[in-house]
Scaffold this motif. Structure first.
Motif, PDB file in Angstrom:
ATOM      1  N   SER B  22       0.833  -1.198   0.000  1.00  0.00           N
ATOM      2  CA  SER B  22       0.000   0.000   0.000  1.00  0.00           C
ATOM      3  C   SER B  22       0.865   1.245   0.000  1.00  0.00           C
ATOM      4  N   LEU B  23       0.482   2.170  -0.833  1.00  0.00           N
ATOM      5  CA  LEU B  23       1.186   3.437  -0.911  1.00  0.00           C
ATOM      6  C   LEU B  23       0.200   4.535  -0.506  1.00  0.00           C
ATOM      7  N   PRO B  24       0.316   5.054   0.729  1.00  0.00           N
ATOM      8  CA  PRO B  24      -0.632   6.097   1.161  1.00  0.00           C
ATOM      9  C   PRO B  24      -0.213   7.469   0.638  1.00  0.00           C
ATOM     10  N   PHE B  25      -1.204   8.277   0.301  1.00  0.00           N
ATOM     11  CA  PHE B  25      -0.926   9.644  -0.164  1.00  0.00           C
ATOM     12  C   PHE B  25      -1.246  10.613   0.977  1.00  0.00           C
ATOM     13  N   GLU B  26      -0.305  11.534   1.242  1.00  0.00           N
ATOM     14  CA  GLU B  26      -0.541  12.525   2.296  1.00  0.00           C
ATOM     15  C   GLU B  26      -1.542  13.561   1.809  1.00  0.00           C
ATOM     16  N   LYS B  27      -2.460  13.890   2.677  1.00  0.00           N
ATOM     17  CA  LYS B  27      -3.494  14.849   2.342  1.00  0.00           C
ATOM     18  C   LYS B  27      -2.857  16.229   2.117  1.00  0.00           C
ATOM     19  N   GLY B  28      -3.302  16.888   1.072  1.00  0.00           N
ATOM     20  CA  GLY B  28      -2.857  18.259   0.820  1.00  0.00           C
ATOM     21  C   GLY B  28      -1.563  18.377   0.049  1.00  0.00           C
ATOM     22  N   LYS B  29      -0.905  17.261  -0.235  1.00  0.00           N
ATOM     23  CA  LYS B  29       0.350  17.330  -0.990  1.00  0.00           C
ATOM     24  C   LYS B  29       0.136  16.729  -2.372  1.00  0.00           C
ATOM     25  N   LYS B  30       0.452  17.522  -3.410  1.00  0.00           N
ATOM     26  CA  LYS B  30       0.138  17.082  -4.774  1.00  0.00           C
ATOM     27  C   LYS B  30       1.316  16.416  -5.466  1.00  0.00           C
ATOM     28  N   LEU B  31       2.469  16.419  -4.786  1.00  0.00           N
ATOM     29  CA  LEU B  31       3.646  15.791  -5.393  1.00  0.00           C
ATOM     30  C   LEU B  31       4.173  14.707  -4.474  1.00  0.00           C
ATOM     31  N   MET B  32       4.364  13.522  -5.044  1.00  0.00           N
ATOM     32  CA  MET B  32       4.977  12.433  -4.275  1.00  0.00           C
ATOM     33  C   MET B  32       6.291  12.058  -4.947  1.00  0.00           C
ATOM     34  N   VAL B  33       7.376  12.152  -4.178  1.00  0.00           N
ATOM     35  CA  VAL B  33       8.670  11.716  -4.695  1.00  0.00           C
ATOM     36  C   VAL B  33       8.968  10.367  -4.046  1.00  0.00           C
ATOM     37  N   ILE B  34       9.132   9.347  -4.894  1.00  0.00           N
ATOM     38  CA  ILE B  34       9.440   8.004  -4.385  1.00  0.00           C
ATOM     39  C   ILE B  34      10.919   7.749  -4.647  1.00  0.00           C
ATOM     40  N   TYR B  35      11.655   7.709  -3.569  1.00  0.00           N
ATOM     41  CA  TYR B  35      13.091   7.460  -3.712  1.00  0.00           C
ATOM     42  C   TYR B  35      13.374   5.988  -3.440  1.00  0.00           C
ATOM     43  N   GLY B  36      14.260   5.432  -4.237  1.00  0.00           N
ATOM     44  CA  GLY B  36      14.671   4.061  -3.999  1.00  0.00           C
ATOM     45  C   GLY B  36      15.871   3.724  -4.862  1.00  0.00           C
ATOM     46  N   GLU B  37      16.760   2.943  -4.293  1.00  0.00           N
ATOM     47  CA  GLU B  37      17.888   2.481  -5.110  1.00  0.00           C
ATOM     48  C   GLU B  37      17.353   1.584  -6.212  1.00  0.00           C
ATOM     49  N   ASN B  38      18.223   1.239  -7.125  1.00  0.00           N
ATOM     50  CA  ASN B  38      17.783   0.336  -8.200  1.00  0.00           C
ATOM     51  C   ASN B  38      17.319  -0.994  -7.594  1.00  0.00           C
ATOM     52  N   GLY B  39      16.225  -1.527  -8.133  1.00  0.00           N
ATOM     53  CA  GLY B  39      15.734  -2.825  -7.684  1.00  0.00           C
ATOM     54  C   GLY B  39      14.904  -2.762  -6.422  1.00  0.00           C
ATOM     55  N   THR B  40      14.383  -1.588  -6.087  1.00  0.00           N
ATOM     56  CA  THR B  40      13.548  -1.489  -4.880  1.00  0.00           C
ATOM     57  C   THR B  40      12.054  -1.557  -5.204  1.00  0.00           C
TER      58      THR B  40
END
Lengths: 58, 769
Positions: B22-40
């Motif tokens: 599950s990927l929850p979205f924070e209320k009020g924020k329109k940009l989500m940056v998903i950081y992860g090394e390769n293969g995550t």
């Protein structure tokens, strides 16, 4: 949301109306047909003749 | 289509999600940056969005796998186990794998999502012009109007053709009328005027004359047979009379041979014959009873009866002849009576009409004696032919007028038709010109708008590099062909020819963003998968800023990245953070699949450490020390303070704190935004930094004692000393930086350093002399 054809058809008909080549009433009726590519030769002829006739009477 | 904010994305058994993720979205924020090394598992999240919106898993495309749906599910799972669910503020939408396609339920809540992957970033730039056109055609596709325009063109062509035909017909009509006019002896000066005048003449006048002449002709013709018929009738009467006379003579001859009482005798003889037929050989006469001439009586009676039969026959013949005379007399009388009637008719014809000059009549009336008719008819025989000629002339004239009338009518109609076409054609041509002009202007304006937007975005990332003059042009020589152009060293050139890979990447991203923003951005979730990969360091910050600014236009924006500095800058609050939700993926495992960790900025982490019960002085001092080093590093660089130069550039608090001299410390002040007054003017609280710096200088040793090493000195200190250090650092950071707007790095004001949105204003701009 309007398609490019619908937007363009409105622009063209607005100019045709301004130039008195098409009546206001016809412009409204013909917009959808023009955008759908269904404004056939007889439709064009009728609309332009009608506007000319109206212009001649005015 | 919904515009509500997403709340949670749940991925089950799609690609790397071996366990539900599950990927929850924070209320009020329109940009989500998903950081992860390769293969995550970053691409699995992007795949999930694409699976839901487009029924496809794009990361597997172009890998030579053929049909990729057999690889969509996680290893050990079945296609039926795959599902992606997006919860929003107003609805929930779930996608699963069907027999032949992805099934979305409910379909009306299927989100609109645009995904751009690293591998696709150059697709539009490097595509063939026709493919480029196909990608952009939905914004400039006016094929419907073009089809209507083609019908107008067809009408103009047909109208021109019709006009030429009308002109030819008018000319033919005029030639025919000219010919009629010449045949008529060229009366007047204008054949057309003459023709119009002639065609208006009343043809019924000819009809009455023709009828009168015809009657006259017929009346005369009826008289012509009477002389012969009368002669014949007289002759017949004469012959009948002669036959009657002959029959009389025969009777007279027979009568001479019989007595005056022959009739009575004949009766007696007939009675005797009847008697003798029964008494064939009487001995005496039955009448006188004498036997003197009894012998041969029967024969003698028969002979006398025969003499009486001839007389009978002659009488019958005479009666017949008398009838013949009577019939012939009647016929002659009828003939004479008819002749008289026809004479009356003819005379009436002659006198009851007002005859034109070309109709001549007999000089004398019809004679009363039929015997004189032959001579009369002979003397007037020529008149009949004249009358016929006059009748024919009138028939011809009538026909001529009719033909002329038709020619004039056709000529008038064709002239009218030609005039109508003369009026219509310029209007049609004008309408076509307007339609063509508007279409070109519309297409050019749309392309120019896109190009301008691409250029604007590009200029944000590459300001002043002169690469911003992007153009999109339809190739006029080709249908559906789009050329892309740019300016390089002042020269117009295809960007592919001279731009670096990094510049092309940025350009590709800008084109994608500009196009995606054109179509229902408020309904669109924008997903950018690892698009920063080749952008070089000087540009990446501006690119990130551009993405921050553009993200607000969309329903939501999700960016995956393995660009570590982004994570660090967010961690240290160096980037504007108010719109951004930062999430981090840890290493993917075959057992757990994707795993999410929460990345908390260090200042926030310090706040959390201080809030713990009881707080750990060692952790607080350690974290506060690093944060204070970051703050002092920032300030000493900002004000170009003197610090002993050292290999590796590693500086301690002992190096950094003294670098802020007393003069600078005294002048350091921060305006902290504290809302706005009633007129909307921002209200600031001004906070001097000198007290923080002085106090931190005084207690900085606590960091070394508590937070750096094992130190027995810490045994003698109170935990509160360490916690005060942490509290002072937190207050300093709360004053100097803004968790959402970042650090005051912007000097555009010319008099202070500011954060984004000027939530903090750091004075002075320069170190005082």
């Amino acid at each position: 949301m309007s398609t490019p054809s619908q937007v363009l058809a409105k622009k063209i008909l607005a100019r045709l109306t301004a130039e008195k080549l098409v009546t206001d009433d016809d412009a409204k009726k013909l917009a959808t047909k023009m955008a759908d590519g269904k404004l056939r030769p007889e439709d064009w002829k009728l609309a332009i003749e009608k506007a000319a006739e109206k212009g001649a009477k005015a | 289509m919904s515009t509500s904010a997403p709340k949670k994305l749940t991925i089950e058994h799609l690609r790397g999600s071996v366990l539900p993720f599950s990927l929850p979205f924070e209320k009020g924020k329109k940009l989500m940056v998903i950081y992860g090394e390769n293969g995550t598992g970053k691409s699995t999240i992007c795949d999930a969005f694409e699976f839901l919106a487009k029924g496809n898993v794009g990361s597997l495309d172009n890998r030579g796998l053929g049909k990729t749906n057999r690889y969509w599910h996680s290893l050990g799972k079945k296609p039926a186990d795959v599902s992606v669910t997006l919860e929003t503020a107003t609805a929930t939408c779930r996608a699963t794998v069907g027999k032949s396609e992805v099934i979305v339920n409910p379909p009306e809540h299927r989100p609109r999502i645009e995904v751009l992957r690293r591998s696709q970033i150059l697709s539009l730039i490097e595509a063939k012009p026709a493919e480029r056109y196909a990608a952009i055609s939905r914004f400039i596709d006016v094929s419907g109007v073009e089809a209507s325009e083609a019908f107008l063109r067809e009408l103009i062509r047909d109208t021109k053709s019709g006009r030429e035909v009308a002109i030819a017909r008018v000319q033919e009509n005029r030639d025919a009328i000219q010919q009629f006019w010449e045949e008529a002896g060229k009366p007047g000066v204008d054949p057309l005027l003459w023709g119009e005048s002639e065609s208006k003449r009343d043809a019924s006048a000819f009809d009455s004359e023709i009828k009168a002449i015809s009657n006259l002709y017929d009346a005369y013709a009826r008289l012509a047979d009477y002389p012969e018929q009368t002669g014949s009738a007289i002759k017949n009467l004469q012959e009948a009379q002669n036959s009657l006379d002959s029959a009389q003579q025969t009777i007279d001859k027979y009568l001479a041979g019989v007595s005056a009482d022959a009739a009575e005798i004949a009766n007696i003889l007939e009675s005797a014959k009847a008697y003798l037929s029964k008494h064939t050989e009487p001995s005496v006469c039955p009448l006188c009873e004498s036997a003197e001439k009894a012998h041969g009586l029967t024969d003698r009676v028969n002979e006398r009866i025969a003499a009486f039969d001839a007389l009978h026959e002659a009488n019958a013949n005479k009666i017949k002849k008398e009838q013949g005379v009577h019939l012939a007399t009647q016929q002659l009388e009828i003939l004479e009576k008819n002749a008289l009637q026809h004479t009356v008719s003819f005379n009436l014809c002659c006198t009851s009409n007002s005859w034109p000059a070309d109709i001549l009549l007999p000089g004398t009336p019809v004679p009363e004696d039929i015997a004189e008719w032959s001579a009369w008819l002979t003397s007037n025989a020529h008149l009949s032919a004249e009358w016929k000629k006059a009748e024919t002339a009138r028939q011809d004239k009538k026909q001529f007028l009719s033909t002329l009338g038709r020619a004039i009518k056709t000529c008038t109609e064709n002239t009218l038709a030609q005039k109508e076409l003369d009026t219509l054609l310029p209007n049609l041509e004008k309408a076509l010109k307007i339609a063509e002009e508007e279409r070109r202007q519309f297409t050019d304006a749309t392309l120019a708008g896109i190009a301008t937007e691409v250029g604007r975005l590009y200029e944000v990332v590459h300001p002043g590099e002169g690469f911003n003059k992007i153009s999109l042009e339809l190739d006029p020589a080709k249908r559906a062909s789009l050329e892309i152009g740019a300016s390089f060293c002042g020269q117009a050139t295809p960007p592919q020819a001279y731009f670096s890979d990094s510049h092309l990447d940025t350009l590709g991203l800008c084109v994608f963003l500009a196009l995606t923003a054109l179509e229902k951005p408020a309904e669109t979730i924008l997903v950018l998968d690892d698009v920063l990969a080749s952008v070089d360091e000087p540009h990446v910050e501006r690119l990130i800023k551009m993405l921050y600014d553009e993200a607000v236009k969309f329903r939501h924006c999700v960016i995956t990245t393995h660009y570590r500095p982004w994570k660090q800058k967010l961690r240290w609050g160096w980037l504007q953070n108010d719109q951004c939700q930062f999430v981090e993926l840890t290493k993917w495992t075959a057992v757990n699949g994707l795993t999410l960790v929460r990345s908390v900025p260090d200042v926030e982490r310090l706040r959390l450490l201080l809030a713990e019960t009881p707080p750990d002085p060692q952790l607080v001092c350690s974290k506060a020390g690093v944060i204070l080093e970051a703050a002092l590093d920032f300030l000493t660089q900002l004000y170009e303070c003197s610090i002993p130069r050292r290999a590796g550039g590693l500086y301690t608090l002992g190096d950094l704190l003294p670098a802020l001299d007393k003069k600078l410390r005294t002048s350091l002040k921060v305006d902290v935004l504290n809302g706005a007054d009633t007129s909307g003017t921002p209200v600031y609280n001004t906070v001097p930094l000198a007290p923080y710096m002085d106090e931190l200088t005084r207690i900085a040793q606590a960091r070394n004692v508590f937070g750096c090493h094992f130190n027995e000195l810490s045994f003698d200190l109170l935990d509160a000393d360490g916690l005060v250090f942490g509290q002072q650092v937190l207050e300093l950071m709360s004053t100097l930086t803004d968790g959402d707007a970042g650090w005051p790095r912007n000097s555009k004001s010319g008099s202070y350093w500011a954060t984004t949105g000027e939530t903090r204003r750091l004075h002075p701009l320069k170190k005082p002399n």
